[in-house]
Design an enzyme around this catalytic site. Structure first.
Site, mmCIF file in Angstrom:
data_model
loop_
_atom_site.group_PDB
_atom_site.id
_atom_site.type_symbol
_atom_site.label_atom_id
_atom_site.label_comp_id
_atom_site.label_asym_id
_atom_site.label_seq_id
_atom_site.Cartn_x
_atom_site.Cartn_y
_atom_site.Cartn_z
ATOM 1 N N ASP A 87 -12.190 -10.349 -0.197
ATOM 2 C CA ASP A 87 -13.448 -10.444 0.549
ATOM 3 C C ASP A 87 -14.460 -9.545 -0.146
ATOM 4 O O ASP A 87 -14.098 -8.554 -0.781
ATOM 5 C CB ASP A 87 -13.322 -10.191 2.062
ATOM 6 C CG ASP A 87 -12.696 -8.865 2.459
ATOM 7 O OD1 ASP A 87 -12.503 -7.985 1.597
ATOM 8 O OD2 ASP A 87 -12.399 -8.707 3.654
ATOM 9 N N HIS B 70 -10.310 -6.245 -1.717
ATOM 10 C CA HIS B 70 -11.320 -5.991 -0.676
ATOM 11 C C HIS B 70 -12.472 -5.282 -1.385
ATOM 12 O O HIS B 70 -12.378 -4.095 -1.697
ATOM 13 C CB HIS B 70 -10.753 -5.106 0.433
ATOM 14 C CG HIS B 70 -9.714 -5.790 1.255
ATOM 15 N ND1 HIS B 70 -10.015 -6.862 2.067
ATOM 16 C CD2 HIS B 70 -8.385 -5.578 1.390
ATOM 17 C CE1 HIS B 70 -8.905 -7.285 2.669
ATOM 18 N NE2 HIS B 70 -7.910 -6.520 2.274
ATOM 19 N N GLU C 243 0.798 -1.236 0.000
ATOM 20 C CA GLU C 243 0.000 0.000 0.000
ATOM 21 C C GLU C 243 0.828 1.283 0.000
ATOM 22 O O GLU C 243 0.548 2.211 0.750
ATOM 23 C CB GLU C 243 -0.955 0.002 1.209
ATOM 24 C CG GLU C 243 -1.882 -1.201 1.221
ATOM 25 C CD GLU C 243 -2.873 -1.184 2.386
ATOM 26 O OE1 GLU C 243 -2.790 -0.279 3.234
ATOM 27 O OE2 GLU C 243 -3.742 -2.074 2.433
ATOM 28 N N GLU D 174 -6.164 -10.790 -0.877
ATOM 29 C CA GLU D 174 -6.950 -10.548 0.345
ATOM 30 C C GLU D 174 -8.443 -10.482 0.014
ATOM 31 O O GLU D 174 -9.170 -9.620 0.525
ATOM 32 C CB GLU D 174 -6.507 -9.244 1.023
ATOM 33 C CG GLU D 174 -5.011 -9.187 1.295
ATOM 34 C CD GLU D 174 -4.545 -7.922 2.010
ATOM 35 O OE1 GLU D 174 -5.394 -7.162 2.523
ATOM 36 O OE2 GLU D 174 -3.324 -7.694 2.042
HETATM 37 C C1 XIL Z 1 -6.008 -5.816 8.543
HETATM 38 C C2 XIL Z 1 -6.414 -6.897 9.527
HETATM 39 O O1 XIL Z 1 -7.387 -7.700 8.940
HETATM 40 C C3 XIL Z 1 -6.927 -6.266 10.792
HETATM 41 O O2 XIL Z 1 -7.165 -7.260 11.788
HETATM 42 C C4 XIL Z 1 -5.935 -5.235 11.336
HETATM 43 O O3 XIL Z 1 -6.501 -4.566 12.423
HETATM 44 C C5 XIL Z 1 -5.549 -4.237 10.246
HETATM 45 O O4 XIL Z 1 -5.089 -4.923 9.107
HETATM 46 N N1 XIL Z 1 -4.794 -4.484 3.796
HETATM 47 C C6 XIL Z 1 -3.814 -5.346 4.252
HETATM 48 C C7 XIL Z 1 -4.069 -6.167 5.470
HETATM 49 O O5 XIL Z 1 -2.774 -5.498 3.606
HETATM 50 O O6 XIL Z 1 -2.902 -6.403 6.197
HETATM 51 C C8 XIL Z 1 -5.117 -5.528 6.338
HETATM 52 O O7 XIL Z 1 -5.395 -6.408 7.424
HETATM 53 C C9 XIL Z 1 -6.357 -5.197 5.546
HETATM 54 C C10 XIL Z 1 -6.042 -4.232 4.447
#
Ligand code: XIL
Length: 347
Positions: free
Chosen positions: A270, A238, A159, A268
């Site tokens: 969802d 996401h 990021e 990731e």
């Molecule tokens: C998130 C976790 O799911 C949470 O439990 C934590 O509080 C914050 O991080 N992008 C990412 C992940 O690369 O590491 C993040 O995970 C969600 C967004």
């Protein structure tokens, strides 16, 4: 010889009986079986819930369905290095997760080495370029070497691109104190610490063709041209049920990164359930998005499809019920959609 033969044939009989029984009972293949057949990493993020004896469904689901795992938080800088002294780094939770993965034949994605959001307080105190380069080099080297060949895929930088117009690098990144080449420095350091590891840049909001994914394309193309050891790009994904895989231009977007010679993974996934409609309609829409994400991933020969958690209950976005297992770990329609896409994709 006879003895061995008979043992073998008993084993063969037992195996075929087992298969017959499985077929007769209509036992469905798991995601991991189908993914294994296709050489795809398929899995998700694990948390300490994996070790919660009061919730055996978590481990059972992870080990039945996932051939790959990633620590949701345990390998982040704030979890490992709340002290700047490498001697005080905390690896216990991450090591337990890796041990569980090894026992269950799962690949581990390492997540993540350089991420502004997980920088501990001591990183923010470093204002000198040279000192930040030392801190980054020491941290990355210590962590990557600690896991050694137990982890051969790393999200090296997470990021770094801003969401703002023009999408240059975000300006709230404490690691940028190391200089404009801090991303290249991170990749070079990780590569030196484990030359066998596949090294990824990972980000969100870059799934489709848009300004941010253009910025990411320019970034990784520049890294490649500079001889920086980067192997792949992770697209977090996401999303929610309003996301249209087709309209977003996702396949063309992923393909342009593949055309640079890079690996592509959805890291990731969802899909939050939003909008109007009955529960049944929302579940169906969610299943559709999941299915389209996986088929798009397969269409560009992605190497992983990772979801951000296991069940809706423990999801970081639990309110949106974004995962493929419900609060009670039952399979949702989205699970069936993934199975069908894998079955249709052939081997
Ligand atoms: C998130 C976790 O799911 C949470 O439990 C934590 O509080 C914050 O991080 N992008 C990412 C992940 O690369 O590491 C993040 O995970 C969600 C967004």
């Amino acid at each position: 010889m006879h003895y061995h033969m008979s043992r073998l044939s008993i084993a063969a009989l037992a195996l075929s009986l087992g298969l017959t029984l499985a077929l007769a009972s209509g036992q469905a293949p798991s995601l991991r079986t189908l993914a294994n057949e296709r050489g795809l990493l398929m899995g998700g993020a694990i948390s300490s819930e994996l070790f919660n004896a009061d919730n055996p469904d978590e481990a059972a689901t992870v080990n039945r369905e996932y051939n790959a795992v990633v620590a949701e938080n345990a390998m982040k800088m704030r979890a490992i290095a709340n002290s700047p002294n490498p001697g005080n780094y905390l690896f216990a939770t991450a090591d337990a997760m890796v041990a569980s993965a090894q026992k269950n034949g799962q690949t581990v994605r390492g997540h993540t080495l350089v991420w502004h959001d997980s920088a501990p307080a001591w990183i923010y105190e470093i204002k000198e370029k040279a000192a930040m380069r030392v801190a980054m080099t020491q941290y990355i080297t210590t962590v990557v070497r600690h896991f050694g060949d137990r982890i051969n895929i790393w999200d090296v930088v997470n990021e770094a691109i801003s969401d703002g117009p023009g999408n240059p690098l975000r300006n709230n990144n404490p690691f940028a104190v190391a200089g404009p080449d801090f991303i290249a420095l991170a990749f070079r350091t990780a590569h030196a610490a484990n030359p066998a590891a596949r090294l990824y840049y990972n980000d969100y909001g870059v799934e489709g063709l848009n300004g941010k994914s253009d910025a990411m394309y320019a970034l990784v193309k520049g890294l490649l041209e500079g001889g920086v050891p980067i192997n792949g790009v992770g697209f977090q994904a996401h999303l929610d049920t309003n996301f249209s895989v087709g309209d977003s231009g996702m396949q063309a977007n992923l393909q342009r990164f593949r055309n640079l010679g890079l690996e592509v993974q959805l890291t990731e996934v969802d899909v939050q359930m939003v909008g109007n409609g009955s529960e049944k309609e929302k579940l169906a829409r969610q299943a559709q998005v999941y299915g389209e994400l996986l088929s798009t991933c397969l269409a560009v020969k992605c190497s992983a499809f990772m979801m951000w958690g296991v069940s809706d209950w423990t999801s970081w976005r639990a309110g949106g019920k974004p995962l493929i297992f419900d609060d009670g770990y039952a399979k949702k329609p989205a699970y069936g959609a993934l199975i069908r896409v894998l079955q249709m994709a052939g081997k």
